[in-house]
Design a protein around this motif. Structure first.
Motif, mmCIF file in Angstrom:
data_model
loop_
_atom_site.group_PDB
_atom_site.id
_atom_site.type_symbol
_atom_site.label_atom_id
_atom_site.label_comp_id
_atom_site.label_asym_id
_atom_site.label_seq_id
_atom_site.Cartn_x
_atom_site.Cartn_y
_atom_site.Cartn_z
ATOM 1 N N ILE A 39 0.766 -33.341 26.681
ATOM 2 C CA ILE A 39 1.565 -32.223 27.185
ATOM 3 C C ILE A 39 2.291 -31.520 26.041
ATOM 4 C CG2 ILE A 39 3.523 -31.550 28.638
ATOM 5 C CD1 ILE A 39 2.671 -33.711 30.631
ATOM 6 N N PHE A 40 3.070 -32.260 25.276
ATOM 7 C CA PHE A 40 3.940 -31.622 24.296
ATOM 8 C C PHE A 40 3.238 -31.173 23.012
ATOM 9 C CE2 PHE A 40 7.046 -34.236 26.776
ATOM 10 C CZ PHE A 40 7.631 -33.165 27.408
ATOM 11 N N ARG A 41 2.481 -32.054 22.391
ATOM 12 C CA ARG A 41 1.831 -31.673 21.125
ATOM 13 C C ARG A 41 0.799 -30.564 21.336
ATOM 14 N NH1 ARG A 41 0.697 -36.509 19.343
ATOM 15 N NH2 ARG A 41 2.766 -36.675 18.498
ATOM 16 N N ILE A 42 -0.018 -30.710 22.367
ATOM 17 C CA ILE A 42 -1.075 -29.709 22.591
ATOM 18 C C ILE A 42 -0.501 -28.342 22.944
ATOM 19 C CG2 ILE A 42 -1.463 -30.142 25.053
ATOM 20 C CD1 ILE A 42 -4.507 -29.862 24.384
ATOM 21 N N SER A 43 0.722 -28.322 23.514
ATOM 22 C CA SER A 43 1.298 -27.031 23.887
ATOM 23 C C SER A 43 2.176 -26.434 22.784
ATOM 24 C CB SER A 43 2.078 -27.139 25.197
ATOM 25 O OG SER A 43 3.143 -28.047 25.074
ATOM 26 N N GLY A 44 2.299 -27.140 21.645
ATOM 27 C CA GLY A 44 2.912 -26.538 20.476
ATOM 28 C C GLY A 44 4.286 -27.030 20.075
ATOM 29 N N PHE A 45 4.875 -27.969 20.816
ATOM 30 C CA PHE A 45 6.170 -28.493 20.392
ATOM 31 C C PHE A 45 6.026 -29.033 18.966
ATOM 32 C CE2 PHE A 45 6.840 -28.299 24.899
ATOM 33 C CZ PHE A 45 8.204 -28.101 25.053
ATOM 34 N N ARG A 46 6.902 -28.623 18.074
ATOM 35 C CA ARG A 46 6.748 -28.963 16.661
ATOM 36 C C ARG A 46 7.341 -30.310 16.306
ATOM 37 N NH1 ARG A 46 11.563 -28.095 13.927
ATOM 38 N NH2 ARG A 46 12.985 -26.640 14.947
ATOM 39 N N GLN A 47 8.293 -30.765 17.060
ATOM 40 C CA GLN A 47 8.932 -32.037 16.778
ATOM 41 C C GLN A 47 9.095 -32.772 18.099
ATOM 42 O OE1 GLN A 47 13.058 -32.104 15.225
ATOM 43 N NE2 GLN A 47 12.016 -32.575 13.309
ATOM 44 N N ILE A 48 8.493 -33.949 18.180
ATOM 45 C CA ILE A 48 8.508 -34.725 19.420
ATOM 46 C C ILE A 48 9.096 -36.098 19.089
ATOM 47 C CG2 ILE A 48 7.109 -35.686 21.286
ATOM 48 C CD1 ILE A 48 4.957 -33.538 20.388
ATOM 49 N N ARG A 49 10.211 -36.408 19.726
ATOM 50 C CA ARG A 49 10.852 -37.699 19.504
ATOM 51 C C ARG A 49 11.030 -38.393 20.847
ATOM 52 N NH1 ARG A 49 14.779 -34.676 15.663
ATOM 53 N NH2 ARG A 49 13.917 -35.201 13.624
ATOM 54 N N HIS A 50 11.135 -39.716 20.790
ATOM 55 C CA HIS A 50 11.396 -40.433 22.033
ATOM 56 C C HIS A 50 12.405 -41.551 21.822
ATOM 57 C CE1 HIS A 50 7.901 -42.769 20.422
ATOM 58 N NE2 HIS A 50 8.684 -43.768 20.777
ATOM 59 N N THR A 51 13.083 -41.864 22.911
ATOM 60 C CA THR A 51 14.050 -42.952 22.963
ATOM 61 C C THR A 51 13.698 -43.783 24.186
ATOM 62 O OG1 THR A 51 15.773 -41.554 21.997
ATOM 63 C CG2 THR A 51 16.501 -43.519 23.186
ATOM 64 N N ILE A 52 13.585 -45.096 23.983
ATOM 65 C CA ILE A 52 13.219 -45.981 25.082
ATOM 66 C C ILE A 52 14.359 -46.952 25.339
ATOM 67 C CG2 ILE A 52 11.598 -47.746 25.859
ATOM 68 C CD1 ILE A 52 9.483 -46.377 24.052
ATOM 69 N N PHE A 53 14.859 -46.938 26.566
ATOM 70 C CA PHE A 53 15.912 -47.860 26.988
ATOM 71 C C PHE A 53 15.293 -48.900 27.897
ATOM 72 C CE2 PHE A 53 18.803 -43.961 26.665
ATOM 73 C CZ PHE A 53 19.253 -44.296 25.394
ATOM 74 N N GLY A 54 15.130 -50.108 27.395
ATOM 75 C CA GLY A 54 14.545 -51.184 28.178
ATOM 76 C C GLY A 54 15.593 -52.116 28.744
ATOM 77 N N GLY A 55 15.150 -52.985 29.649
ATOM 78 C CA GLY A 55 16.015 -53.988 30.238
ATOM 79 C C GLY A 55 17.145 -53.425 31.074
ATOM 80 N N ILE A 56 16.903 -52.284 31.726
ATOM 81 C CA ILE A 56 17.996 -51.616 32.435
ATOM 82 C C ILE A 56 18.227 -52.172 33.838
ATOM 83 C CG2 ILE A 56 17.849 -49.487 31.103
ATOM 84 C CD1 ILE A 56 16.622 -49.358 34.589
ATOM 85 N N GLY A 57 17.379 -53.087 34.275
ATOM 86 C CA GLY A 57 17.532 -53.632 35.622
ATOM 87 C C GLY A 57 18.784 -54.455 35.815
#
Length: 194
Positions: free
Chosen positions: A154-172
Motif C-alpha cells: 500500500i504505502f511504498r507502491i503509492s509513493g510514501f517516501r519514508q515508512i516507519r513502524h512501531t509495534i506494541f506487543g503484549g498488550i493483553g
C-alpha cells in the motif's frame, strides 16, 4: 509545522480501546507541537467490501472521499490498528481498498501494463500496531509479515517516501504504568511527525 492525518483503525465503535487511545495521544502530541491534525476513525465509517475490478476504478462514496481529502492534504500519516489473526482487521483492509478507488493512491492511466503513477509521493507514514503476543516473537517467529505487506503493498507502491513502524506487543495484560508509557510514546511520535 506539518499537516498530519491520524487513522484510528480499531473496527469497534465502542469506546475504551487501546488503539483509539493511542491514536488520540498521537493527535494530542501533534497538536501540542503545532501541527495541523485531522483524524479518521474507521469504526465510524460505513465501508462496503469491493466486489469487482470495475468498482475499483470508480470514485468511492462521500465518507471515503472525505478521508481521501484528509490524506491528500497531509504531509504525514499515522495509521494505528490492532493485529487480528496475523494482519489488520477486515474493516481496515476494506478501508484501504475503498480509499484507493478512482486512482487515489496510484494510477496506471490508460495502460494497465505501465508502472503506476505514485500519487502519495513525498508523504511519510508511521504504522503503529498493537498485539497480544510479544513484539519480538512477532518479528522473529512471524517475520512481521503483515506490516511488511502493508508497507510494500500500500504505502511504498503509492509513493510514501519514508515508512516507519512501531509495534506494541503484549498488550493483553498491560498495567497502568505501561498504558501511560504507550500513550506518552505516541504523543512523542505525533509531535515528531516521523
Amino acid at each position: 509545522m506539518g499537516r498530519i492525518c491520524i487513522i484510528d483503525g480499531h473496527p469497534d465503535p465502542a469506546d475504551g480501546h487501546l488503539v483509539s487511545a493511542l491514536a488520540k495521544a498521537c493527535a494530542e502530541g501533534a497538536g501540542d507541537a503545532g501541527h495541523e491534525v485531522s483524524m479518521i476513525r474507521i469504526a465510524a465509517l460505513d465501508i462496503p467490501l469491493l466486489q469487482n475490478a470495475g468498482d475499483f476504478a470508480l470514485a468511492p462514496a462521500e465518507p471515503i472521499r472525505d478521508a481521501q481529502a484528509k490524506i491528500a492534504a497531509a504531509d504525514h500519516v499515522i495509521f494505528v490498528f490492532p493485529l487480528w489473526l496475523g494482519t489488520m482487521p477486515a474493516a481496515c483492509k476494506a478501508f484501504w481498498e475503498q480509499l484507493a478507488r478512482g486512482g487515489f493512491l496510484l494510477d496506471t492511466g490508460d495502460k494497465p501494463d505501465q508502472w503506476p503513477h505514485r500519487k502519495m509521493k513525498g508523504k511519510t507514514v508511521r504504522i503503529i500496531v498493537t498485539m497480544g503476543m510479544p513484539a519480538l516473537a512477532y518479528r522473529l517467529l512471524f517475520g512481521a509479515h503483515s506490516v511488511k505487506a502493508l508497507e510494500a503493498g500500500i504505502f511504498r507502491i503509492s509513493g510514501f517516501r519514508q515508512i516507519r513502524h512501531t509495534i506494541f506487543g503484549g498488550i493483553g495484560a498491560i498495567d497502568d504504568q505501561r498504558y501511560a508509557d504507550l500513550l506518552d510514546q505516541c504523543r512523542r511520535l505525533g509531535a515528531k511527525a516521523a
